[in-house]
Write a protein that holds these residues in place. Structure first.
Motif, PDB file in Angstrom:
ATOM      1  N   ASP A 182       0.855  -1.186   0.000  1.00 48.61           N
ATOM      2  CA  ASP A 182       0.000   0.000   0.000  1.00 48.61           C
ATOM      3  C   ASP A 182       0.895   1.241   0.000  1.00 48.61           C
ATOM      4  OD1 ASP A 182       0.570   1.018   2.777  1.00 48.61           O
ATOM      5  OD2 ASP A 182      -0.255  -0.926   3.338  1.00 48.61           O
ATOM      6  N   PRO A 183       0.316   2.421  -0.207  1.00 51.26           N
ATOM      7  CA  PRO A 183       1.162   3.626  -0.361  1.00 51.26           C
ATOM      8  C   PRO A 183       2.085   3.891   0.828  1.00 51.26           C
ATOM      9  CG  PRO A 183      -1.092   4.101  -1.026  1.00 51.26           C
ATOM     10  CD  PRO A 183      -1.108   2.722  -0.421  1.00 51.26           C
ATOM     11  N   ILE A 184       1.654   3.579   2.022  1.00 50.81           N
ATOM     12  CA  ILE A 184       2.480   3.876   3.195  1.00 50.81           C
ATOM     13  C   ILE A 184       3.652   2.903   3.271  1.00 50.81           C
ATOM     14  CG2 ILE A 184       2.448   4.298   5.671  1.00 50.81           C
ATOM     15  CD1 ILE A 184       0.514   6.079   4.067  1.00 50.81           C
ATOM     16  N   VAL A 185       3.379   1.639   3.032  1.00 53.36           N
ATOM     17  CA  VAL A 185       4.461   0.645   3.007  1.00 53.36           C
ATOM     18  C   VAL A 185       5.432   0.967   1.870  1.00 53.36           C
ATOM     19  CG1 VAL A 185       4.987  -1.796   2.568  1.00 53.36           C
ATOM     20  CG2 VAL A 185       3.135  -1.179   4.143  1.00 53.36           C
TER      21      VAL A 185
END
Lengths: 286, 157
Positions: free
Chosen positions: A104-107
């Motif tokens: 996901d974008p945060i990872v």
């Protein structure tokens, strides 16, 4: 509360420093960058390194550039950086296809390209992508540098040819005119692949001059469908030949049954995804 | 080992074990319990904080990795009594039920709006796709972020 067992922690200030730290602590030392595979494994005691060598400060490993006819991606480049790299997307849209569906974008803000390859998770997306692209992995040790073909980098699940004390420093993708695509089936946003396929085609004079087909999470040797590649090479990029290549890829991969599906479903998926990736890549031809 | 971390503009020097995770450093050592601690496997996103301006899942970052860096937590969103537009948006649009996921949602929403002041609902959903709301209140969360985009000219940051 999940907390790793105790370990020693050293922050590397240069590649040479990282290599000397790896030599100092020996085989029980591990390199940490994004840490999004290693730290969860340490919490679960699946990994228990005695020392972590943190390479997050090594700006020299964090660049994407074109050099010597190749796209050079530093091992410390974050997934988000590769996804937003215009030069990477221009030459190899497959890299953006894959990065868009990795976690996901945060990872992706934290996880690194080199870390994903070194983790060698059979369900990891970039292994098949770089295998399809016939990328070269630049590995440095105290004795100097060596270059390993992406297809020869992976020994098996969670195992690579990296020796103790060696560090992956960059991924080089030779720039040749090509079309490419990566397609993945997952159960929900950001999940590991049920299966995925990578296709890279070099088209010249109406024939497939060279082709790379990668498979993720489908038990393909070296993450590639070599027999399907052989079928397509030197012939026209026709739908009929793509369908046969897909059938060959499905027949030769060796998926295992797990909570993401039984073997026959995954084998069907392998064929369908190879066909979609090939069509998707050719659809990008100008 | 000793680390110095600037959290919400204030430097904190502490002696920590290398294995201490950033989320626990914030909650236990600094008492900043606004950052929640959830799945512990970088899936749920309740622990999102900004590390040098970039949102990260603080359950999967070592506190020692933040040495010499800047961290912004949900406590650093408001300026005194002035709530950040994303906080006001969550109030205006009922963007929380139990509130457990809210700190992470707020931090990611703030980062999204910092980079894209006018995101579509699809953009918002994609940005928040690494975060779980077990009350399943996603519709109102997306509306809350849109509200902040439309009413956020006086961003506290």
């Amino acid at each position: 509360m999940q907390v790793p067992a105790s370990f020693q922690y050293r922050k590397a200030t240069s590649v040479a420093h990282a290599l000397s730290l790896l030599a100092e602590y020996g085989p029980e030392a591990r390199v940490v960058a994004g840490g999004h595979s290693l730290l969860p494994m340490m919490k679960l005691r699946l990994a228990h390194p005695e020392a972590l060598v943190d390479i997050n400060d090594l700006a020299e490993l964090a660049e994407i550039r074109v050099e010597g006819g190749a796209l050079v991606i530093g091992a410390l480049v974050r997934h988000a950086e590769l996804l937003s790299s215009a030069v990477a997307g221009r030459h190899f849209p497959i890299l953006h296809d894959a990065e868009r569906v990795i976690a996901d974008p945060i990872v992706r803000n934290r996880g690194t390209v080199g870390g994903s390859l070194c983790q060698a998770d059979p369900s990891e997306d970039l292994s098949a992508v770089f295998a399809a692209l016939r990328a070269e992995l630049v590995v440095r040790g105290l004795d100097g540098e060596r270059v390993v073909a992406a297809r020869d980098f992976f020994v098996g699940p969670y195992e690579t040819v990296l020796a103790d004390g060696e560090l992956l420093v960059a991924i080089r993708v030779p720039i040749r005119p090509s079309v490419s695509a990566y397609v993945k089936v997952d159960r929900r946003a950001g999940d590991w692949a049920v299966g995925a396929a990578a296709a890279v085609l070099e088209l010249a004079g109406g024939v497939v001059a060279e082709v790379g087909i990668g498979l993720t999470a489908l038990g393909a040797r070296k993450f590639v469908a070599a027999e399907a590649e052989d079928h397509l090479r030197a012939g026209p990029p026709s739908g009929e030949r793509f369908a046969e290549a897909a059938r060959i890829a499905a027949a030769h991969c060796a998926p295992t049954a797990d909570q993401r599906g039984p073997v026959d479903y995954k084998r069907h998926l392998a064929g369908e995804l190879v066909a979609r990736a090939l069509r998707g890549a050719v659809g990008r031809a100008a | 080992m000793q680390i110095a971390v600037v959290v919400n503009g204030e430097e904190h020097v502490r002696d920590v074990e290398p294995r201490l995770l950033l989320v626990h450093f914030l909650r236990e050592d600094l008492g900043l319990t606004g950052t929640h601690w959830g799945c512990d496997t970088s899936n749920c996103g309740v622990c999102v904080v900004h590390l040098d301006g970039v949102p990260v899942k603080s359950c999967t970052v070592l506190a020692v990795m933040a040495d010499g860096r800047e961290v912004r937590t949900v406590e650093g969103l408001a300026r005194g009594a002035d709530l950040d537009p994303v906080q006001r948006g969550f109030i205006a649009c009922h963007g929380l039920q139990c509130g457990f996921c809210t700190p992470g949602m707020l931090m990611t929403a703030r980062w999204l709006l910092d980079h894209d002041p006018d995101p579509s609902t699809e953009d918002i959903r994609a940005a928040l796709s690494g975060q779980l709301c077990r009350c399943t209140g996603y519709e109102n969360i997306v509306r809350s972020v849109r509200w902040a985009a439309e009413n956020g000219s006086e961003a506290a940051s």
